[in-house]
Design a protein around this motif. Structure first.
Motif, PDB file in Angstrom:
ATOM      1  N   PHE A 212       6.599  37.473  -3.763  1.00 16.32           N
ATOM      2  CA  PHE A 212       5.544  38.146  -3.002  1.00 16.32           C
ATOM      3  C   PHE A 212       5.352  37.486  -1.637  1.00 16.32           C
ATOM      4  CE2 PHE A 212       1.176  39.286  -1.848  1.00 16.32           C
ATOM      5  CZ  PHE A 212       1.219  40.657  -2.042  1.00 16.32           C
ATOM      6  N   VAL A 213       5.467  36.164  -1.596  1.00 17.71           N
ATOM      7  CA  VAL A 213       5.407  35.461  -0.309  1.00 17.71           C
ATOM      8  C   VAL A 213       6.514  35.991   0.609  1.00 17.71           C
ATOM      9  CG1 VAL A 213       5.750  33.222   0.828  1.00 17.71           C
ATOM     10  CG2 VAL A 213       4.350  33.370  -1.245  1.00 17.71           C
ATOM     11  N   GLU A 214       7.678  36.224   0.037  1.00 16.25           N
ATOM     12  CA  GLU A 214       8.803  36.762   0.811  1.00 16.25           C
ATOM     13  C   GLU A 214       8.495  38.171   1.319  1.00 16.25           C
ATOM     14  OE1 GLU A 214      13.608  37.626   0.264  1.00 16.25           O
ATOM     15  OE2 GLU A 214      12.502  36.535  -1.291  1.00 16.25           O
ATOM     16  N   ILE A 215       7.877  38.987   0.475  1.00 15.02           N
ATOM     17  CA  ILE A 215       7.507  40.350   0.873  1.00 15.02           C
ATOM     18  C   ILE A 215       6.541  40.314   2.053  1.00 15.02           C
ATOM     19  CG2 ILE A 215       6.206  42.409   0.152  1.00 15.02           C
ATOM     20  CD1 ILE A 215       7.355  41.892  -2.693  1.00 15.02           C
ATOM     21  N   ILE A 216       5.516  39.478   1.951  1.00 14.12           N
ATOM     22  CA  ILE A 216       4.526  39.366   3.029  1.00 14.12           C
ATOM     23  C   ILE A 216       5.198  38.892   4.312  1.00 14.12           C
ATOM     24  CG2 ILE A 216       2.455  38.150   3.810  1.00 14.12           C
ATOM     25  CD1 ILE A 216       1.967  40.363   1.728  1.00 14.12           C
ATOM     26  N   GLY A 217       6.140  37.972   4.183  1.00 11.97           N
ATOM     27  CA  GLY A 217       6.868  37.488   5.353  1.00 11.97           C
ATOM     28  C   GLY A 217       7.654  38.589   6.034  1.00 11.97           C
TER      29      GLY A 217
ATOM     30  N   THR B 281       9.446  47.775   9.023  1.00 11.95           N
ATOM     31  CA  THR B 281       9.680  47.783   7.576  1.00 11.95           C
ATOM     32  C   THR B 281       8.358  48.011   6.862  1.00 11.95           C
ATOM     33  OG1 THR B 281      11.523  46.216   7.785  1.00 11.95           O
ATOM     34  CG2 THR B 281      10.526  46.443   5.610  1.00 11.95           C
ATOM     35  N   THR B 282       8.316  49.021   6.010  1.00 11.93           N
ATOM     36  CA  THR B 282       7.074  49.298   5.288  1.00 11.93           C
ATOM     37  C   THR B 282       6.904  48.305   4.138  1.00 11.93           C
ATOM     38  OG1 THR B 282       8.036  50.812   3.644  1.00 11.93           O
ATOM     39  CG2 THR B 282       7.367  51.763   5.773  1.00 11.93           C
ATOM     40  N   PHE B 283       5.690  48.215   3.664  1.00  9.94           N
ATOM     41  CA  PHE B 283       5.384  47.332   2.529  1.00  9.94           C
ATOM     42  C   PHE B 283       6.238  47.720   1.330  1.00  9.94           C
ATOM     43  CE2 PHE B 283       2.977  45.428  -0.884  1.00  9.94           C
ATOM     44  CZ  PHE B 283       2.416  44.285  -0.319  1.00  9.94           C
ATOM     45  N   ARG B 284       6.351  49.012   1.081  1.00  9.64           N
ATOM     46  CA  ARG B 284       7.112  49.490  -0.075  1.00  9.64           C
ATOM     47  C   ARG B 284       8.599  49.195   0.071  1.00  9.64           C
ATOM     48  NH1 ARG B 284       7.077  54.624  -0.045  1.00  9.64           N
ATOM     49  NH2 ARG B 284       7.289  55.077  -2.257  1.00  9.64           N
ATOM     50  N   GLN B 285       9.114  49.297   1.297  1.00  4.89           N
ATOM     51  CA  GLN B 285      10.525  48.959   1.514  1.00  4.89           C
ATOM     52  C   GLN B 285      10.782  47.479   1.238  1.00  4.89           C
ATOM     53  OE1 GLN B 285      10.879  50.340   5.566  1.00  4.89           O
ATOM     54  NE2 GLN B 285      11.770  52.320   4.964  1.00  4.89           N
ATOM     55  N   ALA B 286       9.847  46.639   1.660  1.00  3.71           N
ATOM     56  CA  ALA B 286       9.990  45.201   1.411  1.00  3.71           C
ATOM     57  C   ALA B 286       9.922  44.909  -0.086  1.00  3.71           C
ATOM     58  CB  ALA B 286       8.902  44.434   2.157  1.00  3.71           C
ATOM     59  N   GLU B 287       9.039  45.603  -0.793  1.00  2.57           N
ATOM     60  CA  GLU B 287       8.941  45.426  -2.246  1.00  2.57           C
ATOM     61  C   GLU B 287      10.259  45.790  -2.924  1.00  2.57           C
ATOM     62  OE1 GLU B 287       4.380  46.456  -3.528  1.00  2.57           O
ATOM     63  OE2 GLU B 287       5.581  48.098  -2.729  1.00  2.57           O
ATOM     64  N   GLU B 288      10.814  46.929  -2.542  1.00  2.95           N
ATOM     65  CA  GLU B 288      12.087  47.374  -3.115  1.00  2.95           C
ATOM     66  C   GLU B 288      13.196  46.362  -2.821  1.00  2.95           C
ATOM     67  OE1 GLU B 288      13.012  49.591  -5.083  1.00  2.95           O
ATOM     68  OE2 GLU B 288      11.692  51.323  -5.028  1.00  2.95           O
ATOM     69  N   GLN B 289      13.192  45.856  -1.597  1.00  2.95           N
ATOM     70  CA  GLN B 289      14.216  44.912  -1.170  1.00  2.95           C
ATOM     71  C   GLN B 289      14.156  43.618  -1.979  1.00  2.95           C
ATOM     72  OE1 GLN B 289      14.252  44.289   3.113  1.00  2.95           O
ATOM     73  NE2 GLN B 289      14.970  42.180   2.879  1.00  2.95           N
ATOM     74  N   VAL B 290      12.955  43.133  -2.249  1.00  2.00           N
ATOM     75  CA  VAL B 290      12.790  41.832  -2.913  1.00  2.00           C
ATOM     76  C   VAL B 290      12.693  41.948  -4.427  1.00  2.00           C
ATOM     77  CG1 VAL B 290      11.311  39.792  -3.098  1.00  2.00           C
ATOM     78  CG2 VAL B 290      11.695  40.857  -0.862  1.00  2.00           C
ATOM     79  N   LEU B 291      11.917  42.918  -4.910  1.00  2.63           N
ATOM     80  CA  LEU B 291      11.644  43.026  -6.347  1.00  2.63           C
ATOM     81  C   LEU B 291      12.385  44.163  -7.040  1.00  2.63           C
ATOM     82  CD1 LEU B 291       7.768  42.417  -6.362  1.00  2.63           C
ATOM     83  CD2 LEU B 291       9.523  40.857  -7.205  1.00  2.63           C
ATOM     84  N   GLY B 292      12.823  45.138  -6.260  1.00  6.40           N
ATOM     85  CA  GLY B 292      13.479  46.295  -6.871  1.00  6.40           C
ATOM     86  C   GLY B 292      12.499  47.276  -7.482  1.00  6.40           C
TER      87      GLY B 292
END
Length: 297
Positions: free
Chosen positions: A171-176, A184-195
């Protein structure tokens, strides 16, 4: 249409990380017993206000919160209300249910901030703002039950708290990512990091908490409510529009909101015009702040 049907048919399927994350954490995985008891009583047609009172008086913090709410200018009753019995009668069962769940959820959002860019308390502020805006949209449009719509707005981003607590480093990575990369949208970052996105984490949480299915629909589709069948769209659309309104008046953490404009099709579903809603958020700012204080902000 084929795509929409596929999404609904697969609605029971969650990526493994979603289920694992939910069961990994303790302070969010179980909605407090008193909130569950009250939800069950409200859903039971044979329950009485006395049944509700017996549950509430065993929770001093909840009792105090209910009396604080019923005596607030938000409701504007002419006399001070000093008894839980009277408060239940004046507020109604659904409002009592909302207060119980809100006071429980508020504790969930009391977590440490992530660097300088994310404070869970700001997400709570945004959630309260969405709840207030959604409730007012429900009243304006005559669609949905305003109390149910309020609760739907309050829980729409609950999945973010599951992500944060179960997968802290990720989650720290997503916020970064969302802080560095404005495109980059929040959801795109979530998909990228967590799938998986917060909608899935939240929808699974609603299911585990035994919330009615329409709450799961809201949490799962509040970014794209038109992917739902027409019969299931109303509350998700109300929350979607409220999400944008709350972001536009900069109430709390709103990096999760992906657009500043409201799709005309959404307004058409609600039988509202753009002029009906464009000043709504600003006019509700005082109500939002008061509700935030009342619910433990």
């Amino acid at each position: 249409m084929i795509q929409t049907e596929t999404k609904i048919d697969n609605a029971n399927e969650f990526p493994p990380i979603v289920e694992l994350s939910f069961h990994k954490i303790k302070n969010i995985a179980t909605l407090p017993a008193v909130a569950h008891q009250i939800m069950n009583l409200v859903a039971d047609a044979e329950s009485t206000t006395d049944d509700l009172r017996k549950v509430i008086i065993n929770d001093p913090a909840l009792s105090a919160c209910i009396l604080k709410v019923v005596n607030s200018s938000y409701y504007g009753f002419p006399q001070q209300i000093g008894s839980i019995d009277r408060a239940i009668v004046l507020l109604g069962l659904n409002a009592i249910k909302n207060i119980a769940i809100a006071t429980s959820l508020n504790k969930v959002f009391k977590s440490n901030r992530i660097g300088t860019d994310f404070d869970p308390c700001d997400l709570w502020t945004h959630s309260v703002a969405v709840a207030i805006c959604a409730r007012e949209l429900s009243v304006m449009s005559g669609l949905g039950d305003p109390d149910e719509v309020f609760l739907a707005g309050l829980i729409h981003d609950i999945g973010i708290m599951v992500e944060m607590q179960a997968n802290h480093q990720e989650f720290v990575e997503i916020i970064g990512i969302v802080s560095r990369e404005q495109d980059t949208t929040f959801r795109q970052a979530e998909e990228q990091v967590l799938g998986a996105t917060h909608e899935l984490f939240g929808a699974y949480t609603c299911r585990e908490w035994n919330f009615p299915p329409h709450f799961e629909h809201v949490v799962r589709y509040h970014h794209h409510p038109l992917q739902l069948p027409e019969t299931d769209r109303i509350i998700p659309v109300l929350v979607h529009v409220a999400d944008i309104l709350a972001a536009n008046i900069h109430e709390g953490y709103s990096r999760t909101v992906e657009t500043e404009t409201i799709d005309p099709e959404m307004l058409s579903i609600l039988n509202l015009r753009e002029s009906d809603v464009e000043s709504l958020g600003e006019s509700l700012r005082e109500s939002i702040h008061e509700a935030h204080q009342l619910l433990g902000g």
